[in-house]
Design an enzyme around this catalytic site. Structure first.
Site, PDB file in Angstrom:
ATOM      1  N   LYS A  64       0.810  -1.232   0.000  1.00 43.41           N
ATOM      2  CA  LYS A  64       0.000   0.000   0.000  1.00 43.41           C
ATOM      3  C   LYS A  64       0.846   1.286   0.000  1.00 43.41           C
ATOM      4  O   LYS A  64       0.553   2.198  -0.783  1.00 43.41           O
ATOM      5  CB  LYS A  64      -1.015  -0.040   1.146  1.00 43.41           C
ATOM      6  CG  LYS A  64      -2.098  -1.125   0.916  1.00 43.41           C
ATOM      7  CD  LYS A  64      -3.082  -1.223   2.064  1.00 43.41           C
ATOM      8  CE  LYS A  64      -4.320  -2.044   1.752  1.00 43.41           C
ATOM      9  NZ  LYS A  64      -4.227  -3.477   1.861  1.00 43.41           N
ATOM     10  N   TYR A 189      -4.946  -4.761  -7.822  1.00 40.27           N
ATOM     11  CA  TYR A 189      -4.843  -4.765  -6.352  1.00 40.27           C
ATOM     12  C   TYR A 189      -4.441  -6.162  -5.850  1.00 40.27           C
ATOM     13  O   TYR A 189      -3.516  -6.307  -5.047  1.00 40.27           O
ATOM     14  CB  TYR A 189      -6.171  -4.298  -5.727  1.00 40.27           C
ATOM     15  CG  TYR A 189      -6.194  -4.438  -4.223  1.00 40.27           C
ATOM     16  CD1 TYR A 189      -5.565  -3.497  -3.409  1.00 40.27           C
ATOM     17  CD2 TYR A 189      -6.804  -5.530  -3.615  1.00 40.27           C
ATOM     18  CE1 TYR A 189      -5.552  -3.641  -2.020  1.00 40.27           C
ATOM     19  CE2 TYR A 189      -6.792  -5.684  -2.228  1.00 40.27           C
ATOM     20  CZ  TYR A 189      -6.173  -4.739  -1.448  1.00 40.27           C
ATOM     21  OH  TYR A 189      -6.147  -4.893  -0.077  1.00 40.27           O
ATOM     22  N   TYR A 241      -2.780  -0.172  10.951  1.00 46.54           N
ATOM     23  CA  TYR A 241      -4.251  -0.158  11.049  1.00 46.54           C
ATOM     24  C   TYR A 241      -4.715   0.407  12.387  1.00 46.54           C
ATOM     25  O   TYR A 241      -4.147   1.374  12.861  1.00 46.54           O
ATOM     26  CB  TYR A 241      -4.826  -1.561  10.806  1.00 46.54           C
ATOM     27  CG  TYR A 241      -4.293  -2.147   9.545  1.00 46.54           C
ATOM     28  CD1 TYR A 241      -4.658  -1.603   8.319  1.00 46.54           C
ATOM     29  CD2 TYR A 241      -3.392  -3.184   9.556  1.00 46.54           C
ATOM     30  CE1 TYR A 241      -4.148  -2.102   7.143  1.00 46.54           C
ATOM     31  CE2 TYR A 241      -2.876  -3.702   8.383  1.00 46.54           C
ATOM     32  CZ  TYR A 241      -3.260  -3.145   7.181  1.00 46.54           C
ATOM     33  OH  TYR A 241      -2.743  -3.630   6.032  1.00 46.54           O
ATOM     34  N   VAL A 259      -0.748  -9.017   6.034  1.00 51.40           N
ATOM     35  CA  VAL A 259      -1.229 -10.279   6.616  1.00 51.40           C
ATOM     36  C   VAL A 259      -0.389 -11.500   6.213  1.00 51.40           C
ATOM     37  O   VAL A 259      -0.592 -12.583   6.750  1.00 51.40           O
ATOM     38  CB  VAL A 259      -2.718 -10.564   6.305  1.00 51.40           C
ATOM     39  CG1 VAL A 259      -3.639  -9.599   7.009  1.00 51.40           C
ATOM     40  CG2 VAL A 259      -2.988 -10.605   4.815  1.00 51.40           C
TER      41      VAL A 259
HETATM   42  O1  DON Z   1      -6.986  -7.294   0.621  1.00 52.84           O
HETATM   43  C1  DON Z   1      -6.622  -8.067   1.479  1.00 52.84           C
HETATM   44  O2  DON Z   1      -7.373  -8.431   2.359  1.00 52.84           O
HETATM   45  C2  DON Z   1      -5.179  -8.554   1.484  1.00 52.84           C
HETATM   46  N1  DON Z   1      -4.754  -8.857   0.166  1.00 52.84           N
HETATM   47  C3  DON Z   1      -4.259  -7.562   2.094  1.00 52.84           C
HETATM   48  C4  DON Z   1      -4.635  -7.209   3.476  1.00 52.84           C
HETATM   49  C5  DON Z   1      -3.517  -6.988   4.415  1.00 52.84           C
HETATM   50  O3  DON Z   1      -2.379  -7.365   4.251  1.00 52.84           O
HETATM   51  C6  DON Z   1      -3.921  -6.360   5.644  1.00 52.84           C
HETATM   52  N2  DON Z   1      -2.838  -6.421   6.581  1.00 52.84           N
HETATM   53  N3  DON Z   1      -2.639  -6.473   7.678  1.00 52.84           N
END
Ligand code: DON
Length: 305
Positions: A64, A189, A241, A259
């Site tokens: 991001k 994305y 977050y 994640v």
């Molecule tokens: O869009 C999503 O849910 C995942 N590809 C990325 C989210 C993510 O890494 C949030 N992180 N803590």
């Protein structure tokens, strides 16, 4: 430095048992919960690694800040911030709630999924293929690693199960925050989230932001000073977050989590740090990664405040 990193990995290995590997994207379940690794690259280009530093994982939300930098390079900043806000959301990364309840309906910031879908839509290119090529080559340039690739099975798994992101995409289009084809934006994305990296790549990217966009080895300006500063500011206010406030208090370093278990940290004018530990806490941040960064910040007095 090497001894400090070895000790920090050893003393935090136990805490991985308290977390859970992300499972909402089915392919992410295959990660090894005990893994813990770190890489530090300092301003003199010394590289120090410890633990499971050779493990590869997908970058996920650490993409991001990179996509934000690219969107700001591709567009006037007023245009970017007419589509995405500058404030922490205080909500989970995948929350959809404020897209309805905020007065403007604008996503709060580019570090949550809704905001990142908007910045992704701002990436320039004549078609999806050109956008994908530009994106991947930007990530490779920042990591100084031409072998970075998209992990196809994670990408497919994300695409198959990404209905929440899909819902946000269509809502954002309806409210005028994204233009063009929603599926194309979502595809880009999902692809950016599925780029495979290791902690050395993350430390390299962190170092570039810490050095205000100038490649430490070649002296080349890759990102403007202003954009580097904006990205680090978002990392402080929104990078972890709804745990960003606590992280700023306990660690005090601009950082972004994903994640997949990675965290990219950038200590202004000092160093880039990459950590990896796929055991996550309930907010989606790496448990081992948070503890490692807290210990390192205390030990080396890295807190920017
Ligand atoms: O869009 C999503 O849910 C995942 N590809 C990325 C989210 C993510 O890494 C949030 N992180 N803590």
């Amino acid at each position: 430095m090497q001894n400090i990193l070895n000790d920090i990995i050893l003393s935090n290995k136990k805490c991985t048992a308290n977390g859970k590997v992300a499972s909402y994207i089915p392919e992410l379940k295959n990660a090894n919960i005990d893994d813990l690794g770190i890489c530090v690259i300092d301003k003199d280009n010394n590289i120090y690694c410890a633990g499971d530093y050779k493990k590869k994982f997908t970058i996920q939300s650490i993409s991001k800040p990179i996509i934000l930098a690219m969107a700001l390079m591709d567009n006037e900043w007023h245009h970017v911030f007419s589509k995405v806000g500058m404030e922490p959301s205080g909500d989970p990364f995948n929350s959809i709630m404020k897209l309805e309840t905020n007065d403007t309906k604008k996503p709060c910031n580019p570090m949550i999924n809704a905001g990142a879908i908007v910045t992704t839509a701002l990436i320039k290119g004549k078609n999806l293929q050109e956008k994908e090529e530009r994106m991947l080559s930007f990530f490779r340039k920042l990591a100084k690693n031409n072998s970075l690739e998209i992990n196809k099975s994670i990408y497919e798994s994300e695409k198959l199960t990404g209905d929440r992101n899909r819902a946000m995409g269509y809502l954002l289009k309806n409210d005028g925050f994204i233009e063009g084809d929603v599926e194309e934006t979502l595809d880009l994305y999902f692809k950016q989230c599925s780029i495979e990296v290791d902690v050395v790549d993350l430390a390299r990217i962190g170092l570039l932001f810490s050095n205000y966009g100038i490649d430490i080895e070649t002296g080349e300006r890759v990102i403007s000073e202003n954009i580097s500063r904006m990205v680090k500011t978002f990392m402080v206010t929104c990078g972890m977050y709804d745990a960003s406030g606590e992280f700023a208090l306990r660690v005090g370093i601009p950082a972004k989590s994903g994640v997949g278990g990675g965290i990219m940290a950038s200590v202004p004018r000092k160093m880039g740090i990459g950590v990896f530990g796929p055991a996550l806490d309930e907010k989606g941040n790496s448990i081992g990664g948070l503890n490692i960064l807290e210990d390192l910040s205390n030990k080396l007095e890295l807190n920017i405040f």
